[in-house]
Design an enzyme around this catalytic site. Structure first.
Site, PDB file in Angstrom:
ATOM      1  NE  ARG A   1      79.355 -84.413  -2.639  1.00 50.13           N
ATOM      2  CZ  ARG A   1      81.074 -85.337  -2.130  1.00 50.13           C
ATOM      3  NH1 ARG A   1      80.856 -85.715  -1.431  1.00 50.13           N
ATOM      4  NH2 ARG A   1      81.626 -85.567  -3.493  1.00 50.13           N
TER       5      ARG A   1
ATOM      6  NE  ARG B   1      79.197 -81.304  -9.307  1.00 46.04           N
ATOM      7  CZ  ARG B   1      80.312 -81.373  -9.320  1.00 46.04           C
ATOM      8  NH1 ARG B   1      81.136 -81.374  -9.893  1.00 46.04           N
ATOM      9  NH2 ARG B   1      80.091 -81.803  -8.110  1.00 46.04           N
TER      10      ARG B   1
ATOM     11  NE  ARG C   1      87.056 -88.706  -2.208  1.00 52.37           N
ATOM     12  CZ  ARG C   1      86.231 -87.803  -3.312  1.00 52.37           C
ATOM     13  NH1 ARG C   1      86.446 -88.090  -4.398  1.00 52.37           N
ATOM     14  NH2 ARG C   1      85.024 -86.873  -2.824  1.00 52.37           N
TER      15      ARG C   1
ATOM     16  NE  ARG D   1      86.298 -84.128  -1.887  1.00 51.87           N
ATOM     17  CZ  ARG D   1      86.101 -84.284  -3.123  1.00 51.87           C
ATOM     18  NH1 ARG D   1      86.603 -84.461  -4.162  1.00 51.87           N
ATOM     19  NH2 ARG D   1      84.362 -83.770  -3.588  1.00 51.87           N
TER      20      ARG D   1
ATOM     21  CE  LYS E   1      81.970 -86.300 -10.860  1.00 49.18           C
ATOM     22  NZ  LYS E   1      81.227 -86.804 -10.211  1.00 49.18           N
TER      23      LYS E   1
HETATM   24  P1  AP5 Z   1      86.707 -90.855  -7.333  1.00 46.68           P
HETATM   25  O1  AP5 Z   1      87.500 -90.941  -8.671  1.00 46.68           O
HETATM   26  O2  AP5 Z   1      87.418 -88.916  -6.616  1.00 46.68           O
HETATM   27  O3  AP5 Z   1      85.160 -89.897  -7.208  1.00 46.68           O
HETATM   28  P2  AP5 Z   1      84.430 -88.614  -7.764  1.00 46.68           P
HETATM   29  O4  AP5 Z   1      83.081 -89.936  -9.337  1.00 46.68           O
HETATM   30  O5  AP5 Z   1      85.895 -87.633  -8.428  1.00 46.68           O
HETATM   31  O6  AP5 Z   1      84.095 -87.715  -6.841  1.00 46.68           O
HETATM   32  P3  AP5 Z   1      83.958 -86.599  -6.418  1.00 46.68           P
HETATM   33  O7  AP5 Z   1      83.743 -86.669  -4.894  1.00 46.68           O
HETATM   34  O8  AP5 Z   1      85.433 -86.031  -6.917  1.00 46.68           O
HETATM   35  O9  AP5 Z   1      82.987 -85.324  -7.207  1.00 46.68           O
HETATM   36  P4  AP5 Z   1      82.328 -84.852  -7.033  1.00 46.68           P
HETATM   37  O10 AP5 Z   1      81.266 -84.263  -8.315  1.00 46.68           O
HETATM   38  O11 AP5 Z   1      80.731 -84.575  -6.333  1.00 46.68           O
HETATM   39  O12 AP5 Z   1      83.016 -83.686  -6.380  1.00 46.68           O
HETATM   40  P5  AP5 Z   1      83.700 -82.785  -7.031  1.00 46.68           P
HETATM   41  O13 AP5 Z   1      85.178 -82.420  -6.549  1.00 46.68           O
HETATM   42  O14 AP5 Z   1      83.311 -82.695  -9.064  1.00 46.68           O
HETATM   43  O15 AP5 Z   1      86.088 -91.995  -6.485  1.00 46.68           O
HETATM   44  C1  AP5 Z   1      85.805 -91.812  -5.340  1.00 46.68           C
HETATM   45  C2  AP5 Z   1      86.347 -92.960  -3.957  1.00 46.68           C
HETATM   46  O16 AP5 Z   1      86.391 -94.055  -4.665  1.00 46.68           O
HETATM   47  C3  AP5 Z   1      87.599 -92.705  -4.333  1.00 46.68           C
HETATM   48  O17 AP5 Z   1      88.354 -92.915  -2.832  1.00 46.68           O
HETATM   49  C4  AP5 Z   1      88.388 -94.042  -5.326  1.00 46.68           C
HETATM   50  O18 AP5 Z   1      90.048 -94.700  -4.939  1.00 46.68           O
HETATM   51  C5  AP5 Z   1      87.565 -94.814  -5.500  1.00 46.68           C
HETATM   52  N1  AP5 Z   1      87.075 -95.414  -6.334  1.00 46.68           N
HETATM   53  C6  AP5 Z   1      87.332 -94.847  -7.637  1.00 46.68           C
HETATM   54  N2  AP5 Z   1      86.770 -95.962  -8.627  1.00 46.68           N
HETATM   55  C7  AP5 Z   1      86.855 -96.840  -8.574  1.00 46.68           C
HETATM   56  C8  AP5 Z   1      86.694 -98.318  -8.912  1.00 46.68           C
HETATM   57  N3  AP5 Z   1      86.061 -97.965 -10.211  1.00 46.68           N
HETATM   58  N4  AP5 Z   1      86.462 -99.568  -7.754  1.00 46.68           N
HETATM   59  C9  AP5 Z   1      86.332 -98.840  -6.638  1.00 46.68           C
HETATM   60  N5  AP5 Z   1      86.675 -97.874  -5.869  1.00 46.68           N
HETATM   61  C10 AP5 Z   1      87.072 -96.734  -6.685  1.00 46.68           C
HETATM   62  O19 AP5 Z   1      83.206 -81.103  -6.648  1.00 46.68           O
HETATM   63  C11 AP5 Z   1      82.598 -80.906  -5.074  1.00 46.68           C
HETATM   64  C12 AP5 Z   1      82.244 -79.766  -4.826  1.00 46.68           C
HETATM   65  O20 AP5 Z   1      82.519 -78.704  -5.443  1.00 46.68           O
HETATM   66  C13 AP5 Z   1      80.843 -79.703  -5.386  1.00 46.68           C
HETATM   67  O21 AP5 Z   1      80.364 -80.487  -4.434  1.00 46.68           O
HETATM   68  C14 AP5 Z   1      80.517 -78.399  -5.741  1.00 46.68           C
HETATM   69  O22 AP5 Z   1      80.405 -77.786  -4.551  1.00 46.68           O
HETATM   70  C15 AP5 Z   1      81.594 -77.640  -5.662  1.00 46.68           C
HETATM   71  N6  AP5 Z   1      81.736 -77.626  -7.368  1.00 46.68           N
HETATM   72  C16 AP5 Z   1      82.802 -78.885  -8.198  1.00 46.68           C
HETATM   73  N7  AP5 Z   1      82.470 -78.360  -9.870  1.00 46.68           N
HETATM   74  C17 AP5 Z   1      80.801 -77.454  -9.519  1.00 46.68           C
HETATM   75  C18 AP5 Z   1      80.534 -77.180 -10.927  1.00 46.68           C
HETATM   76  N8  AP5 Z   1      80.520 -77.327 -12.411  1.00 46.68           N
HETATM   77  N9  AP5 Z   1      79.689 -76.371 -10.765  1.00 46.68           N
HETATM   78  C19 AP5 Z   1      79.334 -76.222  -8.657  1.00 46.68           C
HETATM   79  N10 AP5 Z   1      80.122 -76.663  -7.759  1.00 46.68           N
HETATM   80  C20 AP5 Z   1      80.984 -76.910  -8.116  1.00 46.68           C
END
Ligand code: AP5
Length: 216
Positions: free
Chosen positions: A171, A88, A127, A160, A13
């Site tokens: 997660r 979410r 990552r 991270r 994402k």
């Molecule tokens: P990346 O693009 O970083 O993946 P992502 O889907 O953004 O993963 P996140 O871990 O950031 O999502 P998340 O939803 O758990 O965390 P968030 O930060 O929102 O890609 C991952 C890796 O894969 C990278 O190394 C990339 O290079 C590689 N990659 C990407 N595409 C690829 C491809 N096509 N092929 C190969 N490799 C690829 O949230 C973190 C925390 O914040 C949550 O756990 C929660 O505690 C809190 N939080 C955030 N939003 C909320 C909410 N709305 N409500 C409550 N808590 C929240």
């Protein structure tokens, strides 16, 4: 265009949000990035969010919804935005609908990135994120030229806290339990578009851009 990206942790994402937002010329709003910035700055919001984030749990809805409400009040989102990581939970989705209705608008489309669980673990465990510019790298799929150093700005890369394997598995459970119900929620409203998010980044972006053409 007012767009939401949804998908399991590690679906790509954040990676796609950056590319799609540049393509659509809309600001990207990532709740995960906003929380991490607050954690890094040691704000009260960051201190509250950190304990949930480190455990791989969701930050409580009322905190998250309030933060997004403030962000959506800004001038730069008037003509569109891309939300990454919000909503979410179903209550967050309902709050977003109500907030947009107050603004006299609604979501254009929700783009679901579909990947399998093993790929999620591979992507998240490899990552690395730049501490200066925030660019996302991967030790195998998209490695920087120099180990631990960002090619774009020379910043130091870090792993991270929530990207340890046991936290990743938790997660994923949280995703299936609390976030996956949004797929039905948005399908019932006729605004869900799913794409295969397996394969190289540029192929996924091309699929996303092609799918979004129907919604502009
Ligand atoms: P990346 O693009 O970083 O993946 P992502 O889907 O953004 O993963 P996140 O871990 O950031 O999502 P998340 O939803 O758990 O965390 P968030 O930060 O929102 O890609 C991952 C890796 O894969 C990278 O190394 C990339 O290079 C590689 N990659 C990407 N595409 C690829 C491809 N096509 N092929 C190969 N490799 C690829 O949230 C973190 C925390 O914040 C949550 O756990 C929660 O505690 C809190 N939080 C955030 N939003 C909320 C909410 N709305 N409500 C409550 N808590 C929240």
């Amino acid at each position: 265009m007012r767009l939401v990206l949804v998908g399991p942790p590690g679906a790509g994402k954040g990676t796609q949000a950056q590319l799609i937002a540049s393509h659509l010329l809309v600001p990207k709003i990532s709740t995960g990035d906003i929380f991490r910035k607050n954690v890094a700055e040691g704000t009260p919001l960051g201190r509250e969010a950190k304990r949930y984030m480190d455990a791989g749990d969701l930050v409580p809805d009322e905190v998250t919804i309030g933060m997004v409400r403030d962000r959506l009040a800004a001038e730069d989102v008037r003509d569109g935005f891309l939300l990454d990581g919000f909503p979410r939970t179903v209550p967050q989705a309902e709050a977003l609908d109500a907030l947009l209705a107050e603004m006299g608008t609604s979501l254009s489309v929700v783009l679901e990135l579909v990947v399998d669980d093993d790929e999620v673990v591979r992507r998240l465990s490899g990552r690395r994120t730049c501490s200066d510019c925030g660019h996302i790298w991967h030790v195998t799929y998209d490695p920087p030229t120099l180990d631990g150093v960002c090619d774009l700005c020379g910043g130091k890369l870090f792993q991270r806290e929530d990207d340890r394997e046991e936290t990743i598995r938790h997660r994923l459970e949280v995703y299936y339990d609390q976030t996956a119900p949004l797929i039905d929620y948005y399908a019932a409203r006729g605004i869900l578009e799913g794409i295969d998010a397996m394969g190289p980044v540029e192929e996924v972006t091309a699929r996303a851009v092609a799918a979004l053409r129907h919604w502009r």
